[in-house]
Scaffold this motif. Structure first.
Motif, PDB file in Angstrom:
ATOM      1  N   ILE A  64      32.131  41.541  36.014  1.00  0.00           N
ATOM      2  CA  ILE A  64      33.564  41.453  35.756  1.00  0.00           C
ATOM      3  C   ILE A  64      34.066  42.864  35.469  1.00  0.00           C
ATOM      4  CG2 ILE A  64      35.368  40.567  34.234  1.00  0.00           C
ATOM      5  CD1 ILE A  64      33.510  38.146  33.719  1.00  0.00           C
ATOM      6  N   CYS A  65      35.070  43.281  36.218  1.00  0.00           N
ATOM      7  CA  CYS A  65      35.668  44.609  36.081  1.00  0.00           C
ATOM      8  C   CYS A  65      37.156  44.394  35.822  1.00  0.00           C
ATOM      9  CB  CYS A  65      35.428  45.391  37.370  1.00  0.00           C
ATOM     10  SG  CYS A  65      36.186  47.010  37.414  1.00  0.00           S
ATOM     11  N   GLU A  66      37.606  44.661  34.563  1.00  0.00           N
ATOM     12  CA  GLU A  66      38.989  44.324  34.231  1.00  0.00           C
ATOM     13  C   GLU A  66      39.591  45.281  33.208  1.00  0.00           C
ATOM     14  OE1 GLU A  66      38.810  40.306  32.747  1.00  0.00           O
ATOM     15  OE2 GLU A  66      37.632  40.875  31.007  1.00  0.00           O
ATOM     16  N   TYR A  67      40.924  45.416  33.293  1.00  0.00           N
ATOM     17  CA  TYR A  67      41.732  46.200  32.345  1.00  0.00           C
ATOM     18  C   TYR A  67      41.335  47.673  32.300  1.00  0.00           C
ATOM     19  CZ  TYR A  67      43.101  41.549  30.823  1.00  0.00           C
ATOM     20  OH  TYR A  67      43.556  40.258  30.797  1.00  0.00           O
ATOM     21  N   HIS A  86      31.716  39.431  42.478  1.00  0.00           N
ATOM     22  CA  HIS A  86      32.336  40.206  41.401  1.00  0.00           C
ATOM     23  C   HIS A  86      33.763  39.716  41.180  1.00  0.00           C
ATOM     24  CE1 HIS A  86      28.995  42.844  41.166  1.00  0.00           C
ATOM     25  NE2 HIS A  86      29.272  43.566  42.231  1.00  0.00           N
ATOM     26  N   ILE A  87      34.239  39.883  39.969  1.00  0.00           N
ATOM     27  CA  ILE A  87      35.638  39.620  39.638  1.00  0.00           C
ATOM     28  C   ILE A  87      36.246  40.950  39.228  1.00  0.00           C
ATOM     29  CG2 ILE A  87      37.217  38.458  38.066  1.00  0.00           C
ATOM     30  CD1 ILE A  87      35.068  36.228  37.823  1.00  0.00           C
ATOM     31  N   VAL A  88      37.237  41.410  40.001  1.00  0.00           N
ATOM     32  CA  VAL A  88      37.926  42.671  39.736  1.00  0.00           C
ATOM     33  C   VAL A  88      39.390  42.322  39.517  1.00  0.00           C
ATOM     34  CG1 VAL A  88      38.455  44.963  40.632  1.00  0.00           C
ATOM     35  CG2 VAL A  88      36.276  43.877  41.221  1.00  0.00           C
ATOM     36  N   ARG A  89      39.858  42.476  38.268  1.00  0.00           N
ATOM     37  CA  ARG A  89      41.219  42.027  37.950  1.00  0.00           C
ATOM     38  C   ARG A  89      41.848  42.875  36.851  1.00  0.00           C
ATOM     39  NH1 ARG A  89      38.847  36.532  35.271  1.00  0.00           N
ATOM     40  NH2 ARG A  89      37.973  37.520  33.416  1.00  0.00           N
ATOM     41  N   TYR A  90      43.197  42.924  36.891  1.00  0.00           N
ATOM     42  CA  TYR A  90      44.011  43.589  35.859  1.00  0.00           C
ATOM     43  C   TYR A  90      43.703  45.082  35.707  1.00  0.00           C
ATOM     44  CZ  TYR A  90      44.653  38.665  34.748  1.00  0.00           C
ATOM     45  OH  TYR A  90      44.897  37.322  34.838  1.00  0.00           O
ATOM     46  N   PHE A 113      39.434  40.105  44.067  1.00  0.00           N
ATOM     47  CA  PHE A 113      40.226  41.265  43.649  1.00  0.00           C
ATOM     48  C   PHE A 113      41.638  40.746  43.412  1.00  0.00           C
ATOM     49  CE2 PHE A 113      42.724  45.115  44.529  1.00  0.00           C
ATOM     50  CZ  PHE A 113      42.053  46.033  43.745  1.00  0.00           C
ATOM     51  N   THR A 114      42.012  40.534  42.141  1.00  0.00           N
ATOM     52  CA  THR A 114      43.291  39.884  41.827  1.00  0.00           C
ATOM     53  C   THR A 114      44.012  40.577  40.673  1.00  0.00           C
ATOM     54  OG1 THR A 114      42.197  38.340  40.314  1.00  0.00           O
ATOM     55  CG2 THR A 114      42.485  37.612  42.574  1.00  0.00           C
ATOM     56  N   ASN A 115      45.349  40.511  40.733  1.00  0.00           N
ATOM     57  CA  ASN A 115      46.216  40.986  39.652  1.00  0.00           C
ATOM     58  C   ASN A 115      46.015  42.456  39.299  1.00  0.00           C
ATOM     59  OD1 ASN A 115      47.592  38.422  39.046  1.00  0.00           O
ATOM     60  ND2 ASN A 115      45.524  37.768  38.510  1.00  0.00           N
ATOM     61  N   ASN A 116      45.763  43.277  40.293  1.00  0.00           N
ATOM     62  CA  ASN A 116      45.585  44.714  40.113  1.00  0.00           C
ATOM     63  C   ASN A 116      46.838  45.442  40.582  1.00  0.00           C
ATOM     64  OD1 ASN A 116      42.562  44.865  39.420  1.00  0.00           O
ATOM     65  ND2 ASN A 116      42.617  43.579  41.239  1.00  0.00           N
ATOM     66  N   ILE A 117      47.012  46.667  40.120  1.00  0.00           N
ATOM     67  CA  ILE A 117      48.101  47.530  40.570  1.00  0.00           C
ATOM     68  C   ILE A 117      47.471  48.746  41.243  1.00  0.00           C
ATOM     69  CG2 ILE A 117      50.073  48.950  39.897  1.00  0.00           C
ATOM     70  CD1 ILE A 117      50.298  47.137  37.385  1.00  0.00           C
ATOM     71  N   ILE A 118      47.894  49.014  42.484  1.00  0.00           N
ATOM     72  CA  ILE A 118      47.399  50.173  43.218  1.00  0.00           C
ATOM     73  C   ILE A 118      48.589  51.003  43.652  1.00  0.00           C
ATOM     74  CG2 ILE A 118      46.170  51.004  45.242  1.00  0.00           C
ATOM     75  CD1 ILE A 118      44.589  48.414  45.208  1.00  0.00           C
ATOM     76  N   SER A 119      48.570  52.287  43.303  1.00  0.00           N
ATOM     77  CA  SER A 119      49.641  53.190  43.698  1.00  0.00           C
ATOM     78  C   SER A 119      49.072  54.283  44.593  1.00  0.00           C
ATOM     79  CB  SER A 119      50.290  53.824  42.466  1.00  0.00           C
ATOM     80  OG  SER A 119      51.266  54.750  42.855  1.00  0.00           O
ATOM     81  N   THR A 120      49.623  54.402  45.803  1.00  0.00           N
ATOM     82  CA  THR A 120      49.281  55.528  46.667  1.00  0.00           C
ATOM     83  C   THR A 120      50.231  56.654  46.294  1.00  0.00           C
ATOM     84  OG1 THR A 120      50.748  54.697  48.378  1.00  0.00           O
ATOM     85  CG2 THR A 120      48.445  54.094  48.555  1.00  0.00           C
ATOM     86  N   LEU A 143      41.584  38.794  48.219  1.00  0.00           N
ATOM     87  CA  LEU A 143      42.572  39.622  47.535  1.00  0.00           C
ATOM     88  C   LEU A 143      43.819  38.784  47.302  1.00  0.00           C
ATOM     89  CD1 LEU A 143      41.109  41.623  49.885  1.00  0.00           C
ATOM     90  CD2 LEU A 143      42.354  43.241  48.504  1.00  0.00           C
ATOM     91  N   ASN A 144      44.239  38.665  46.039  1.00  0.00           N
ATOM     92  CA  ASN A 144      45.418  37.868  45.700  1.00  0.00           C
ATOM     93  C   ASN A 144      46.203  38.485  44.550  1.00  0.00           C
ATOM     94  OD1 ASN A 144      45.407  35.550  47.437  1.00  0.00           O
ATOM     95  ND2 ASN A 144      43.591  34.841  46.340  1.00  0.00           N
ATOM     96  N   ASN A 145      47.523  38.365  44.656  1.00  0.00           N
ATOM     97  CA  ASN A 145      48.432  38.669  43.548  1.00  0.00           C
ATOM     98  C   ASN A 145      48.323  40.109  43.041  1.00  0.00           C
ATOM     99  OD1 ASN A 145      50.567  37.585  42.047  1.00  0.00           O
ATOM    100  ND2 ASN A 145      49.265  37.406  40.256  1.00  0.00           N
ATOM    101  N   ASN A 146      48.086  41.046  43.943  1.00  0.00           N
ATOM    102  CA  ASN A 146      48.034  42.461  43.585  1.00  0.00           C
ATOM    103  C   ASN A 146      49.385  43.104  43.849  1.00  0.00           C
ATOM    104  OD1 ASN A 146      45.074  42.723  43.001  1.00  0.00           O
ATOM    105  ND2 ASN A 146      44.987  41.935  45.091  1.00  0.00           N
TER     106      ASN A 146
END
Length: 175
Positions: A64-67, A86-90, A113-120, A143-146
């Motif tokens: 689990i990879c989060e916050y 794996h769970i990658v979230r927040y 991979f869910t609920n993450n914020i990615i900025s280019t 991938l959902n809800n990013n």
């Protein structure tokens, strides 16, 4: 709860946080700040810098990879390589060649991979035509809800196994 800065100054193909192998199964990577992963190409086998913020390598599973907050990585903010379940979230990822990169899944159970914020943050890159928000190649992932932040006119920030850059709508048709 770690603050990790200026990683892989002399070595490539490494990460601010790295885990690989079955001994890491069931681990949690949580509440970390990772800033500036260089991945110096002179210390590796590639002609480009390969620094990963969080690097979950083969054959790890059930992590689990989060916050986490990951900024300024020469390659990926979060990289999943030959992994499973794996769970990658927040997480928040900014200014990386690939915000999220998943490659060559090793098993049949999907990673999420869910609920993450990615900025280019840059419309240029030393290897790609520009920074890419999401790149996955032969990966078993959902991938959902990013949230994808793009401060530039060119919206071709998604890449799939065929190596074609796409905008969000075109990418979702095949993803």
């Amino acid at each position: 709860y770690n603050f990790i800065k200026n990683v892989c100054l002399y070595k490539s193909d490494g990460g601010g946080i790295y885990t690989g192998g079955v001994t890491a199964a069931g681990s949690t990577v949580k509440y970390n700040i990772i800033d500036s992963v260089v991945g110096n190409n002179e210390g590796g086998i590639s002609d480009r810098n390969m620094g990963e913020g969080i690097y979950l390598d083969e054959p790890s599973l059930n992590i689990i990879c989060e916050y986490n907050t990951v900024v300024h990585c020469s390659n990926s903010g979060i990289f999943l390589h030959k992994v499973e379940n794996h769970i990658v979230r927040y997480n928040t990822i900014m200014d990386a060649r690939y915000g999220f990169f998943a490659a060559k899944s090793s098993g049949t159970v999907k990673s999420n991979f869910t609920n993450n914020i990615i900025s280019t943050n840059n419309d240029r890159n030393d290897y790609e035509p520009r920074q890419i928000a999401v790149y996955y190649s032969n990966a078993n992932i959902t991938l959902n809800n990013n949230i994808y932040v793009l401060p530039f006119e060119n919206d071709l920030i998604f890449k799939y196994s065929d190596d074609v850059l796409r905008n969000f709508n075109d990418w979702k048709k095949i993803a």
